[in-house]
Structure formats: C-alpha cells, structure tokens
Enzyme design. Structure first.
Site: not given
Ligand code: NAP
Length: 276
Positions: A12-13, A41, A46, A157, A188
């Site tokens: 949910t970032w 998460d 965030y 994580q 992703l």
């Molecule tokens: P991600 O999950 O790798 O990618 C998210 C992107 O993918 C969004 O633009 C979403 O757009 C798209 N998406 C999702 N499902 C899809 C599908 N089935 N087909 C096409 N596109 C799709 O990115 P993230 O937010 O960087 O990572 C996930 C989570 O990990 C974060 O939200 C956060 O909770 C956590 N995180 C933690 C850290 C840390 O330092 N601990 C760092 C980064 C992230 P739509 O909304 O249009 O689906």
C-alpha cells in the site's frame, strides 16, 4: 494467523495519497481481504500516515483477527522511547490495538540493540505480535543474530523480482536456514525501466503463454516460489487484484525456470541489496 501461511499480500505504498482515488483504493483493500489476501503491508512513512489511515477505514467492517497487519517504523523513530510513540500513532491511524508485525523500515543511526529492545517491549505490552526488519542484507542479518534477542526477528522485507535476483546468492539461503520469512517487495518491478525489460522479454512471454497467464502473474509466481516467502504487490485496480490472486495457482516448473534464468540469470556472486 502466521504470515508463513500466506504467499501473497497487498502492498500500500501510495494508496491514500490521491483523494480522487480514495474510494476505489478502499474498495480494493476490502476486496483483497474478502478474497483471502489477509496480509496488508503499510508504513508510517507512506503518505505520512495516509496509507495507514486508508487501511484503518477499509478494515472497519472486518474482524480484526481475520487480517494480518504489517507496518514499519522509520529508522529515526526506532529508539526505545520514540518507537512506542510511532507505534501508537500507527495503531491509531489503523484503528486497531495491535500490529501483527512491525518492521524496522531500513537501518539507520540508532543501535540495533536499542531497536530490538524497543520491539521486545512493544511485544510484551501487546502492541505488536512480532517484529522484523526491512532492507537488511545477509551481513546485517548476521549482526542482528549476534545481539540479545536479535534472533526473535521473524521477517525481512526486501526488493525481489525477476530482474533483481541478487538476494538468491546469499540472503535467501540465510533466511531459509534461520526460518525468517522473506517478504518480497516491488515483486512487479515498480521501477519502470526494469519492468519494461521484463514484460517485453520473449522468454517471459512464452512462460506466461504456457500457463495461460499474464507476465505479471508469472512475476508473482516467481517471487513467491521459495518456501516461507510472501510477495506483496500493490494495486489500486480491482481487475489487477483478481489477476494477482489467480497467480497463486501457477507453479513454475524446471522448464519455466530455465527460460527465466537464461533471460535474467541468477547471481553468481555477491550483489548489493537493491532498493528500487
Ligand atoms: P509493485 O507491487 O512491484 O508494482 C506496483 C505497480 O504494479 C502499480 O503501478 C500497479 O498498478 C501495477 N500492477 C499491480 N498488479 C498488476 C497487474 N496484475 N497487471 C499490471 N500491473 C499491475 O510495486 P511497489 O509498490 O514498489 O511494491 C509493493 C509493495 O511493497 C509496496 O506497495 C509497499 O507496501 C512495499 N514496499 C516496501 C519497501 C520497503 O523499503 N520495505 C519499498 C518498496 C515497496 P495498478 O494500481 O494500476 O494495478
């Protein structure tokens, strides 16, 4: 509920940041929980708490015990006193009285010993059920294990996706050996230059075609294929959420891995931990 029971959660970032998307984002969180994606998460960072507030609003109609809530504390708030204040603020925004898992977002200047003592105190007060870390490499984990109560950490994580496989060299084996859950973030490849390379790759496309799946579903199946691993993709789209949940039916076989490995080889040496 244990996190190791799950292979997929919801990131949910960013959700909560744009008022125009609020209603949709709230519905997607509710849909996720109803569909069995119980690990949500978030982090105090965030949207400066807006993600936690959105989640708090979305989960109101559910039983607390049916959700596994993960939040993260800023490194500068990970001291003995500051952590309790941060945690209570997160709990307030989330509308709950405990977190299932509380993570140190990344390593900062506060000694790990103090952070671990603060986590353990929150646990004894019932504010958190367990604690872990984020963005810790194998040497950080070793250091954590060397300090008092450090081995009570239950999760790490880190960034992990088809185009960022460095942790397969030493961190994943380390976590498995010590029974620490791997939470794969950005599964992703939210970094668009990585993502383009992956989704346009012919090998990845052919693996997807074989499973009658999308390349995104293959990316998720890749991320959660290890034991004791959960991927936490973010989405604000109901269709994408449904698609992501269906990835749980995909099991990559040796032939698939051969194709993936030849396009995006596993590491042959130590690689610094990725963050984007
Ligand atoms: P991600 O999950 O790798 O990618 C998210 C992107 O993918 C969004 O633009 C979403 O757009 C798209 N998406 C999702 N499902 C899809 C599908 N089935 N087909 C096409 N596109 C799709 O990115 P993230 O937010 O960087 O990572 C996930 C989570 O990990 C974060 O939200 C956060 O909770 C956590 N995180 C933690 C850290 C840390 O330092 N601990 C760092 C980064 C992230 P739509 O909304 O249009 O689906």
């Amino acid at each position: 509920m244990k996190m190791s029971d799950f292979r997929l959660g919801l990131g949910t970032w960013m959700p909560g940041d744009n008022p125009k998307l609020y209603k949709t984002e709230k519905e997607v969180i509710k849909q996720a929980i109803k569909s069995g994606l119980k690990v949500i998460d978030t982090a105090e960072m965030y949207g400066a708490g807006r993600s936690e507030s959105l989640i708090g609003d979305a989960i109101k109609s559910f039983k607390r015990k049916d959700i596994y809530l993960v939040s993260k504390v800023y490194p500068h708030n990970a001291g003995f006193k500051s952590m309790e204040r941060s945690c209570l603020n997160s709990l307030k925004r989330l509308g709950t009285d405990y977190l299932d898992l509380y993570l140190l977002h990344w390593r900062g200047g506060i000694p790990l010993e103090e952070t671990v003592a603060a986590f353990e105190r929150l646990k004894s007060k019932g504010y958190i059920r367990g604690w872990g870390v984020s963005n810790f490499d194998a040497d950080d984990m070793e250091e954590l294990w060397s300090i008092k109560d450090g081995s009570k950490c239950i999760a790490n994580q880190v960034l992990y996706h088809i185009g960022a496989r460095g942790i397969e060299y030493d961190l994943i084996p380390w976590l498995q050996k010590h029974n620490v859950t791997l939470m794969a973030y950005s599964p992703l490849a939210s970094n668009l230059s990585y993502r383009q390379e992956i989704i346009q790759n012919e090998n990845i496309k052919s693996v997807a075609q074989k499973h009658n799946a999308t390349v995104y579903q293959i990316m998720l199946a890749f991320a959660f294929r290890h034991p004791n691993t959960i991927a936490i993709p973010r989405t604000s789209s109901s269709e994408h959420l449904s698609e992501n949940i269906l990835s749980l039916n995909i099991q990559l076989d040796k032939q698939d891995m051969k194709l993936i490995d030849s396009a995006f080889p596993p590491p042959t040496q130590k690689t610094p931990l990725g963050i984007i």
